[in-house]
Design a protein around this motif. Structure first.
Motif, short mmCIF file in Angstrom:
data_model
loop_
_atom_site.label_atom_id
_atom_site.label_comp_id
_atom_site.label_asym_id
_atom_site.label_seq_id
_atom_site.Cartn_x
_atom_site.Cartn_y
_atom_site.Cartn_z
N THR A 269 96.34 2.46 -30.37
CA THR A 269 96.54 3.72 -31.07
C THR A 269 95.19 4.16 -31.61
O THR A 269 94.20 3.42 -31.56
CB THR A 269 97.51 3.53 -32.24
N GLN A 270 95.15 5.38 -32.15
CA GLN A 270 93.87 5.88 -32.68
C GLN A 270 93.44 5.04 -33.89
O GLN A 270 92.27 4.70 -34.02
CB GLN A 270 94.03 7.36 -33.06
N ARG A 359 90.38 11.89 -34.81
CA ARG A 359 91.53 12.01 -33.91
C ARG A 359 91.03 12.59 -32.59
O ARG A 359 90.37 13.64 -32.58
CB ARG A 359 92.60 12.90 -34.53
N THR A 361 91.81 13.98 -28.74
CA THR A 361 92.85 14.62 -27.95
C THR A 361 92.28 15.13 -26.63
O THR A 361 91.17 15.66 -26.61
CB THR A 361 93.48 15.80 -28.72
#
Length: 447
Positions: A269-270, A359, A361
């Motif tokens: 996960t991040q 984050r 993306t």
């Protein structure tokens, strides 16, 4: 490393769990991501032994952590084939059987099997056979042994298996002592509660297992990655890099695709990737008792913090997060500071933390050379100059901790410029309300 060592490291080397832990810890020290003192705490050994392991790693690499006797029998051990042959030869005597001493001489003279009578006796008795000169106590012992084996075979299917009474490892929560050093283990959780204003909000919190200090806390409307990022940022800024986190099993911390079967193919996960980059181990458990320290902390906070927030007139999340800074210091002076010894590592620079707690993306460049993210359009820039990439170029949008947006295209990171709404339309022609016409720039100047 020598050429031989290079050839060894090219082979696939499998390690046990303990060997793998030792390998990763020493590698982290070798790469400068851990201190020797921290490694000695994790491995439960001396700094001198850590030095020896570092020297072995420099010489042999990963192969240095494989036990030397792996997969080999002791040189003096009797082979299984020889044992089976000795037992069969002894059984071949039908009416009269030799005693062990005599049988040992027969093996030496007739079959070229050279062992002491003590070793032969162990093999014969181990097979449930008796010598004619066995003592009474030996006969009783062997008889009892055979009787027990036969009884176990008969009732094995009727007795409950021990495996049926085992608790799954992930559901077990054995008691354990408090950690000795600050930063050795931090427990982290989020608590949903009407903390202020009569509405439910989530308090993300982390407590140091050794000292009992709250090392980070942040309010948010939900249990989010943003909330845990803020807690981690506080930890890095005030204390440094901890050794490990203990959390519950949520996708914020860990995710493993069902199709993935190998450990090395697990996806991060991040939050997990950020911890991986910092060298922080993440341990998870779905059992509240396994992380009792933070669970008890949540109960204490729910009984005390809402009252203090109410007395301070707090009505918004922004006010609550500002209030937490002073409140935590007071809390730690009263309930924490149980130890001063620490294994916190020095944190990276502010700029590096800003990118680590980002984050990321995936996006593609649209037909207008823009990238859309969170309902806004961004254009990559370099040295204050706009960069235009072809349509459908793959990009990674990096939403840094401080809110800045960076764009990674073809392994190169660019700053970005947020486009205003009117910039998405041409400015070459303007509609003039007074005359109800479209005028070109040239026409506008002459008029």
């Amino acid at each position: 490393m020598s050429q031989n060592v290079k050839l060894i490291t090219m082979k696939r080397i499998s390690l046990t769990m303990d060997e793998t832990k030792k390998y990763h810890t020493i590698k982290a020290v070798h790469d400068g991501r851990k201190k020797k003192e921290r490694a000695s705490v994790e491995l439960g050994t001396t700094i001198r032994q850590v030095d020896r392991l570092l020297k072995a790693y420099d010489t042999k690499g990963k192969a240095a952590f494989v036990h030397g006797n792996r997969g080999s029998r002791p040189m003096h051990a009797m082979s299984f084939e020889t044992k089976e042959r000795i037992v069969n030869l002894y059984k071949a005597f039908q009416e009269a059987k030799p005693n062990i001493k005599h049988f040992t001489e027969i093996l030496t003279e007739n079959y070229d099997i050279h062992y002491s009578d003590t070793t032969i006796r162990t093999v014969i008795y181990g097979a449930g056979l008796l010598s004619p000169k066995s003592q009474r106590k030996t006969r009783k012992r062997i008889k009892a042994q055979l009787k027990k084996q036969n009884k176990e075979k008969q009732v094995k299917s009727l007795l409950p298996k021990a495996d049926e009474k085992l608790v799954l490892h992930e559901k077990a929560h054995p008691s354990r002592p408090r950690k000795k050093y600050r930063g050795e283990l931090l427990q982290m959780d989020a608590s949903s509660y009407p903390w202020f204003g009569g509405k439910i909000s989530h308090l993300h919190v982390a407590i140091d297992d050794a000292s009992g200090n709250i090392v980070g806390a942040y309010f948010d409307t939900q249990e989010t990655l943003k909330g845990y990022y803020h807690v981690l940022h506080q930890i890095l800024a005030k204390h440094g890099i901890p050794n490990a986190f203990l959390t519950d099993k949520r996708t914020v911390f860990e995710y493993q695709s069902k199709a993935m079967k190998k450990v090395e193919e697990d996806t991060f996960t991040q939050f997990g990737f950020a911890c991986h980059q910092l060298g922080i181990d993440i341990r998870t458990s779905s059992i509240p008792q396994a992380k009792g320290r933070v669970e008890r902390l949540n109960g204490t906070l729910q009984s005390r913090l809402p009252i203090d927030l109410q007395m301070a007139g707090i009505t918004s999340i922004e006010q609550a997060n500002a209030f937490l800074k002073q409140w935590i210091s007071k809390f730690n002076r009263k309930f924490g500071n149980k130890t001063k010894e620490t294994v916190f590592e020095k944190a990276p620079s502010t700029s590096k933390i800003n990118l680590l707690l980002a984050r990321v993306t995936k996006r593609v460049v649209d037909s207008g050379h823009h990238i859309r993210y969170n309902n806004n359009f961004y254009l990559p820039i370099e040295a204050d100059k706009d960069k235009y990439f072809t349509k459908k170029s793959k990009a990674l949008v990096i939403d840094a901790f401080d809110g800045e947006i960076y764009i990674n295209i073809d392994e190169k990171i660019y700053a970005s410029r947020k486009l205003l709404a009117h910039e998405l339309h041409s400015q070459e022609w303007l509609f003039v309300k007074s005359c109800g016409k479209l005028l070109s720039p040239k026409k506008q100047v002459t008029d």
